[in-house]
Design a protein around this motif. Structure first.
Motif, PDB file in Angstrom:
ATOM      1  N   TRP A 147      30.984   1.553 -31.283  1.00  0.00           N
ATOM      2  CA  TRP A 147      30.266   1.301 -32.526  1.00  0.00           C
ATOM      3  C   TRP A 147      31.207   1.051 -33.692  1.00  0.00           C
ATOM      4  O   TRP A 147      30.760   0.646 -34.768  1.00  0.00           O
ATOM      5  CB  TRP A 147      29.344   2.475 -32.849  1.00  0.00           C
ATOM      6  N   PRO A 168      27.007   6.405 -25.214  1.00  0.00           N
ATOM      7  CA  PRO A 168      27.080   5.870 -26.573  1.00  0.00           C
ATOM      8  C   PRO A 168      25.715   5.682 -27.228  1.00  0.00           C
ATOM      9  O   PRO A 168      25.602   5.724 -28.453  1.00  0.00           O
ATOM     10  CB  PRO A 168      27.777   4.515 -26.386  1.00  0.00           C
ATOM     11  N   GLU A 169      24.674   5.503 -26.431  1.00  0.00           N
ATOM     12  CA  GLU A 169      23.344   5.288 -26.986  1.00  0.00           C
ATOM     13  C   GLU A 169      22.628   6.586 -27.337  1.00  0.00           C
ATOM     14  O   GLU A 169      21.527   6.548 -27.894  1.00  0.00           O
ATOM     15  CB  GLU A 169      22.509   4.459 -26.008  1.00  0.00           C
ATOM     16  N   GLN A 181      25.711   6.389 -35.694  1.00  0.00           N
ATOM     17  CA  GLN A 181      26.135   5.043 -35.303  1.00  0.00           C
ATOM     18  C   GLN A 181      26.491   4.210 -36.530  1.00  0.00           C
ATOM     19  O   GLN A 181      27.542   3.547 -36.577  1.00  0.00           O
ATOM     20  CB  GLN A 181      25.021   4.362 -34.514  1.00  0.00           C
TER      21      GLN A 181
END
Length: 264
Positions: free
Chosen positions: A49, A18-19, A26
């Motif tokens: 997010w 996810p990062e 995002q």
């Protein structure tokens, strides 16, 4: 009162972590009223997010008409629609056919790029696809399966260049892939398999083309994996000989003086 309409946004989710989504991607997820995500490939972790109020649809079981219908309905209701694709949408993302349908309906759209798995794999492996005097070309491709490829882009033809090569969506055809690659690169050539790179289940397996098929079967890897081959895999930090001119103290360019002047 007429609802305000917002352009539909196609977002690249990145390789799974996810990062590793872009900051712009995002923020777009955070602002979305509805997210339609490719659930067969995009991990649910990326949906962290999204706002708790955001409606989320998994498109894994939907056909093109159903996807476009869902987008159109939300758009006409004034909702912010995000179509979330794995990796980068421009690569095996099937977004152009969706864009064509949106254009027929005069629905505006934009695209936010993402990190594709080939680059996440290189990061995980600490490698560079384009080493000076070893390889300056990277080919991203796939084997023909249920989705054909143009004959001029068949794997044997591309492999004959012996460039750095990353093969997507072909791990289920590993026997045929390995056979073709051995003919071009040699049986003892180094290769790697990157499974679910950047995700908790990530595996990076180094082997040779002679052992590739057996290793993939032993590891029971049947999906979401890249096959990587090229002479750059034979180079380690100990065997690196050729270096770029970019940081050569004797090489002059527009930002630094040196003993050698060149425009390359």
């Amino acid at each position: 009162m007429t609802a305000e309409n917002h352009p539909v946004t196609f977002v690249g989710a990145g390789p799974g972590d996810p990062e590793l989504i872009t900051v712009k991607g995002q923020r777009t997820l955070m602002d979305a009223d509805i997210i339609i995500y490719a659930g067969s490939l995009v991990p649910e972790a990326v949906l962290k997010w999204a706002s708790p109020e955001t409606a989320i649809l998994n498109s894994a079981a939907m056909h093109l008409g159903e996807i476009v219908e869902s987008i159109e309905k939300a758009y006409t209701e004034g909702k912010r629609v995000v179509r979330l694709h794995t990796g980068d949408p421009s690569l095996y993302g099937a977004i152009f056919e969706q864009i064509a349908e949106l254009q027929k309906r005069e629905i505006p759209y934009n695209v936010i790029p993402g990190v594709t798995a080939a680059f996440a794999a290189a990061a995980a492996m600490g490698m560079e696809y384009t080493l000076p005097e070893i390889s300056q070309t990277l080919i991203l491709t796939r084997m023909a399966g249920r989705t054909p490829v143009p004959e001029t882009e068949n794997l044997a033809s591309l492999a004959s260049h012996k460039a750095s090569l990353v093969i997507y969506l072909s791990i289920s055809l590993i026997d045929k892939v390995a056979e073709i690659l051995r003919a071009a690169y040699g049986e003892d050539a180094a290769c790697a398999v990157a499974f679910r790179v950047s995700q908790p289940e990530e595996k990076i397996i180094y082997t040779t083309l002679n052992e590739l098929s057996d290793v993939v079967k032993e590891q029971e890897i049947t999906h979401q994996a890249l096959i990587i081959v090229g002479k750059v895999l034979d180079i380690s930090t100990d065997t690196l000989i050729h270096k770029s001119k970019l940081y050569d103290k004797n090489f002059s360019h527009g930002f630094r003086g040196g003993d050698i002047t060149s425009d390359k």
